[in-house]
Design an enzyme around this catalytic site. Structure first.
Site, PDB file in Angstrom:
ATOM      1  CG  ASP A 196      -2.184  -1.079   1.161  1.00 43.60           C
ATOM      2  OD1 ASP A 196      -2.111  -1.882   0.339  1.00 43.60           O
ATOM      3  OD2 ASP A 196      -3.075  -0.689   2.074  1.00 43.60           O
TER       4      ASP A 196
ATOM      5  CG  HIS B 114      -4.674   2.751  -0.822  1.00 38.94           C
ATOM      6  ND1 HIS B 114      -5.777   2.388  -0.010  1.00 38.94           N
ATOM      7  CD2 HIS B 114      -3.689   3.099   0.022  1.00 38.94           C
ATOM      8  CE1 HIS B 114      -5.242   2.471   1.417  1.00 38.94           C
ATOM      9  NE2 HIS B 114      -3.963   2.777   1.284  1.00 38.94           N
TER      10      HIS B 114
ATOM     11  CG  HIS C 261       2.116   0.273   4.298  1.00 40.00           C
ATOM     12  ND1 HIS C 261       1.764  -0.952   5.229  1.00 40.00           N
ATOM     13  CD2 HIS C 261       0.966   0.700   4.291  1.00 40.00           C
ATOM     14  CE1 HIS C 261       0.354  -0.809   5.619  1.00 40.00           C
ATOM     15  NE2 HIS C 261      -0.018   0.172   5.026  1.00 40.00           N
TER      16      HIS C 261
END
Length: 280
Positions: free
Chosen positions: A93, A144, A239
């Protein structure tokens, strides 16, 4: 019928056919019953108000629980068919991040594995070449949001639609592929999100487990969280953007990912993109 009119008609149909989750139908029925009792039953207002307050607290709690499905469908694991294929999904992410993402791509290539990048659309606009490289190397980019707003879970229908639809348009234009999956910032949301996702043809995807690698700089601790009961169908969260740093100042993802990829190899598991893994 013109193209815009056809799209409007399709959007209206999708919105009208949104299947209300059982919890939301129960919430609506409770509101009607509480108001009716308050009006018709002498002395019932305190109980009615208490029931409504409790209901709102429950819904708020569900929105603050990323893996909850009370507010609508929420993918926390790949479908059963992925178990037979020995598949897991690594999701990454908050990128793309020029310092980290290219090295992540090299690690994935070296191990012959694939990942899904839940990208922030404005970062994709800032680094379009990197976004295109992610796709060119066989990985997937999914939605996202446009800005990764910290107040995302407080938005209403228009705010959700603006953030998510704008991200859809940006990601599609830059990569040539239209996202089919969505992940909310920090996984937080409210009841207005699911109708917007339904209208845009997006599936909400959270995770099976996460490494908490935005705040934990110890690779061993991050890896332990990801590897606990690791099995086929798992969706793992890491991430490349906003990654915590190790004691040596290195993004923790770059220390954890080789360990995770080696663990997958040892366990006979294959990391695939979400669109591939979600096939039935």
């Amino acid at each position: 019928m013109g193209k815009s009119a056809a799209m409007s008609s399709a959007t209206a149909t999708a919105s009208e056919s949104w299947p209300w989750p059982p919890a939301m139908r129960a919430s609506a029925a409770l509101h009607v019953a509480a108001i009716g009792a308050g009006v018709l039953v002498p002395g019932a207002w305190p109980w009615a108000i208490g029931a409504i307050v409790f209901n709102h607290a429950l819904i708020t709690g569900a929105g603050l629980t990323p893996r909850s499905n009370l507010l609508g469908p929420n993918v926390t694991r790949l479908p059963e068919a992925a178990a037979a294929r020995r598949e897991v999904a690594i999701t990454i992410d908050d990128g793309p991040e020029p310092e980290v993402t290219p090295r992540v791509l090299d690690l994935l290539d070296a191990h012959g594995q694939r990942a899904t990048f839940f990208c922030i659309a404005e970062r994709v606009l800032a680094h379009p070449e990197l976004a295109c490289e992610i796709v060119a190397r066989g990985h997937s980019i999914q939605n996202h949001t446009a800005q990764h707003r910290h107040n995302f879970s407080f938005l209403g229908p228009r705010g959700f639609a603006s953030e998510i639809a704008r991200a859809q348009d940006i990601l599609t234009e830059v990569t040539g592929q239209r996202p089919t999956c969505f992940r909310a910032p920090a996984g937080l949301r409210n009841p207005f999100l699911e109708p917007v996702l339904h209208r845009l043809g997006l599936s909400l995807v959270s995770w099976t487990r996460r490494g908490f690698d935005t705040r934990e700089g110890d690779p061993a601790k991050v890896m332990a969280r990801l590897a606990r009961n690791l099995q086929a169908r798992d969706i793992l969260l890491l991430h490349d953007g906003n990654a915590a740093r190790t004691a040596e100042g290195k993004p923790v993802l770059l220390e954890v990912l080789p360990l995770l990829l080696e663990r997958l190899r040892a366990d006979g598991l294959r990391a695939v993109t979400l669109p591939e893994g979600m096939k039935l």
